[in-house]
Design a protein around this motif. Structure first.
Motif, PDB file in Angstrom:
ATOM      1  N   THR A 177      22.411  24.681  23.825  1.00  0.00           N
ATOM      2  CA  THR A 177      23.109  25.911  23.436  1.00  0.00           C
ATOM      3  C   THR A 177      23.340  25.933  21.933  1.00  0.00           C
ATOM      4  N   LEU A 178      23.767  24.804  21.369  1.00  0.00           N
ATOM      5  CA  LEU A 178      23.973  24.730  19.923  1.00  0.00           C
ATOM      6  C   LEU A 178      22.648  24.799  19.168  1.00  0.00           C
ATOM      7  N   GLU A 179      21.596  24.236  19.744  1.00  0.00           N
ATOM      8  CA  GLU A 179      20.285  24.338  19.102  1.00  0.00           C
ATOM      9  C   GLU A 179      19.858  25.796  18.993  1.00  0.00           C
ATOM     10  N   GLN A 180      20.073  26.551  20.057  1.00  0.00           N
ATOM     11  CA  GLN A 180      19.730  27.975  20.045  1.00  0.00           C
ATOM     12  C   GLN A 180      20.609  28.735  19.070  1.00  0.00           C
ATOM     13  N   LEU A 181      21.877  28.369  18.989  1.00  0.00           N
ATOM     14  CA  LEU A 181      22.817  29.072  18.114  1.00  0.00           C
ATOM     15  C   LEU A 181      22.549  28.796  16.640  1.00  0.00           C
ATOM     16  N   THR A 182      22.289  27.527  16.288  1.00  0.00           N
ATOM     17  CA  THR A 182      22.186  27.138  14.879  1.00  0.00           C
ATOM     18  C   THR A 182      20.755  27.016  14.381  1.00  0.00           C
ATOM     19  N   GLY A 183      19.798  26.820  15.292  1.00  0.00           N
ATOM     20  CA  GLY A 183      18.419  26.652  14.874  1.00  0.00           C
ATOM     21  C   GLY A 183      18.080  25.246  14.424  1.00  0.00           C
ATOM     22  N   VAL A 184      18.921  24.263  14.714  1.00  0.00           N
ATOM     23  CA  VAL A 184      18.630  22.881  14.344  1.00  0.00           C
ATOM     24  C   VAL A 184      18.396  22.048  15.611  1.00  0.00           C
ATOM     25  N   THR A 185      17.641  20.973  15.458  1.00  0.00           N
ATOM     26  CA  THR A 185      17.337  20.089  16.574  1.00  0.00           C
ATOM     27  C   THR A 185      18.430  19.030  16.708  1.00  0.00           C
ATOM     28  N   ILE A 186      18.878  18.792  17.945  1.00  0.00           N
ATOM     29  CA  ILE A 186      19.971  17.851  18.184  1.00  0.00           C
ATOM     30  C   ILE A 186      19.488  16.772  19.154  1.00  0.00           C
ATOM     31  N   PRO A 187      19.086  15.607  18.640  1.00  0.00           N
ATOM     32  CA  PRO A 187      18.553  14.557  19.514  1.00  0.00           C
ATOM     33  C   PRO A 187      19.590  13.586  20.053  1.00  0.00           C
ATOM     34  N   LEU A 188      20.800  13.623  19.501  1.00  0.00           N
ATOM     35  CA  LEU A 188      21.813  12.634  19.875  1.00  0.00           C
ATOM     36  C   LEU A 188      23.134  13.316  20.214  1.00  0.00           C
ATOM     37  N   GLY A 189      23.902  12.684  21.094  1.00  0.00           N
ATOM     38  CA  GLY A 189      25.196  13.274  21.434  1.00  0.00           C
ATOM     39  C   GLY A 189      26.048  12.329  22.253  1.00  0.00           C
ATOM     40  N   GLY A 190      27.297  12.721  22.450  1.00  0.00           N
ATOM     41  CA  GLY A 190      28.207  11.914  23.244  1.00  0.00           C
ATOM     42  C   GLY A 190      29.398  12.727  23.698  1.00  0.00           C
ATOM     43  N   ILE A 191      29.994  12.292  24.796  1.00  0.00           N
ATOM     44  CA  ILE A 191      31.205  12.919  25.336  1.00  0.00           C
ATOM     45  C   ILE A 191      32.332  11.899  25.272  1.00  0.00           C
ATOM     46  N   VAL A 192      33.448  12.286  24.701  1.00  0.00           N
ATOM     47  CA  VAL A 192      34.610  11.420  24.679  1.00  0.00           C
ATOM     48  C   VAL A 192      35.705  12.061  25.523  1.00  0.00           C
ATOM     49  N   GLU A 193      36.368  11.249  26.337  1.00  0.00           N
ATOM     50  CA  GLU A 193      37.447  11.747  27.183  1.00  0.00           C
ATOM     51  C   GLU A 193      38.784  11.298  26.618  1.00  0.00           C
ATOM     52  N   PHE A 194      39.862  11.624  27.294  1.00  0.00           N
ATOM     53  CA  PHE A 194      41.207  11.471  26.762  1.00  0.00           C
ATOM     54  C   PHE A 194      41.472  10.097  26.127  1.00  0.00           C
TER      55      PHE A 194
END
Length: 383
Positions: A177-194
């Motif tokens: 979704t962010l790739e479509q919004l910003t036009g940049v490629t996102i190969p890495l990510g993470g989820i942090v919880e409380f």
């Protein structure tokens, strides 16, 4: 909001290079974790290093595969990584199973209450950290179903609030979704919880934040007088969660607190020699691996360390924290990207630094104040 374009480069920017991480089996990944930890902690003694390796292997959470991981080409060494990188960080409101923040079955919708994009430039000369409001309406493209990766894709949607994307299609869907919004490629990510924030802030020995007005928030239990406070553990978590105690009580005001906290965390990591301290390094690795769900490419601690060392070497005056430019909808039910959003998108796509108009928040009741002594690194400016 409106934006203006400053000096443009004389030639097209180079296409960012990325590293590609080879696919590994689960046991191969765990073996790399053990080997990396033993190497990093060897100065602490063989017995301690062996314990740390086993402990961290047991802490690893199952990874999430992102569509754009295919752009990575090689595994960087334990030194600072080469090339640019874009990473999406999601803060989930999923309640922990111990019930400390309410019934995990009834009060948890697994929403991405925090969504940030961290962009490290190709030459490591500047970093942008962009926060996306949780109530921003976005279009969601087709996404891989995390419950059935080989099956039919989830349908595209329009006019969806940003914080609903995680529950719809998982971390991979947030990234696309962010790739479509910003036009940049996102190969890495993470989820942090409380508990992840609490553990990380404690691992670095506390994070200093400066409070200009007294914060009184009975919802999170945070009460702070004006002044500088070193926050760790549950106090740090409360600071990041507080909405009623800052600004106008909206999510937009909370974004400022989150960016202040992250900026201070980066200063702490750079100034205290954290990455050269085996004990702190182990504590940070434990906090990350125990409390974050990482994309597949980040399951190798070598990659994590190389990214951290790169950030450690970046001039802090070249790190820009900004809120993705938005304006309220007519009915005030949420926000939508404003004209200035395209300026931010263009800068990220071209790997150019972004400068913030120092007068942009002059009439606002809340916001981040620019350092008057910091040099303006921008070739693209946003107001």
């Amino acid at each position: 909001m409106s934006g203006r374009t400053g000096q443009q480069p004389s030639s097209p920017p180079a296409v960012p290079r990325h590293g590609r991480l080879p696919r590994h089996s689960g046991w191969a990944t765990y073996g790399k974790i053990a080997a990396s930890v033993v190497g990093v902690l060897a100065v602490s003694g063989a017995a301690i290093a062996a314990y740390a390796a086993v402990d961290l292997v047991q802490s690893v959470k199952p990874p999430v595969k992102l569509e754009s991981e295919k752009v990575l080409e090689n595994v960087p060494d334990i030194g600072a990584m080469e090339g640019g990188l874009t990473f999406v960080l999601v803060g989930s409101d999923k309640r922990p199973e111990d019930g400390a923040f309410g019934d995990p079955e009834e009060e948890s919708a697994v929403l991405n209450d925090v969504t940030m994009l961290l962009h490290i430039s190709q030459d490591h000369s500047h970093v942008e950290v962009v926060s996306f409001p949780r109530d921003m309406y976005v279009s969601v493209p087709e996404c891989t179903d995390p419950n059935d990766p080989e099956g039919e894709k989830l349908s595209a949607m329009s006019e969806v609030k940003m914080n609903e994307v995680l529950s719809y299609g998982g971390l991979g869907c947030v990234a696309t979704t962010l790739e479509q919004l910003t036009g940049v490629t996102i190969p890495l990510g993470g989820i942090v919880e409380f508990y992840g924030v609490a553990a990380l802030s404690s691992a670095v020995g506390g994070v200093d934040v400066c409070v200009t007005d007294r914060i009184e928030d009975p919802y999170t239990g945070l009460f702070l007088d004006p002044g500088t406070h070193s926050l760790s553990g549950m106090d740090a978590l409360a600071f990041l969660r507080t909405r009623h105690g800052v600004g106008d009580g909206s999510d937009l005001g909370r974004i400022s607190s989150q960016q202040t906290f992250l900026a201070s965390l980066m200063r702490t990591m750079q100034s205290s020699g954290t990455l050269g301290d085996p004990v702190k390094l182990y504590s940070i690795a434990k906090a990350v691996l125990s409390n974050m769900t990482l994309s597949t490419a980040l399951q190798n601690p070598t990659q994590l360390i190389s990214i951290a060392k790169t950030l450690q070497d970046v001039d802090l005056s070249k790190v820009v924290f900004l809120q993705y430019p938005t304006g309220y909808t007519d009915d005030k039910s949420g926000v939508v990207p404003s004209d200035s959003a395209q300026i931010v998108n263009a800068a990220l796509q071209a790997d150019l630094p972004v400068a913030i108009d120092p007068a942009a928040t002059a009439e606002s009741e809340f916001g981040t104040v620019a350092d008057p002594n910091a040099a303006a690194p921008a070739s693209v400016s946003v107001s």
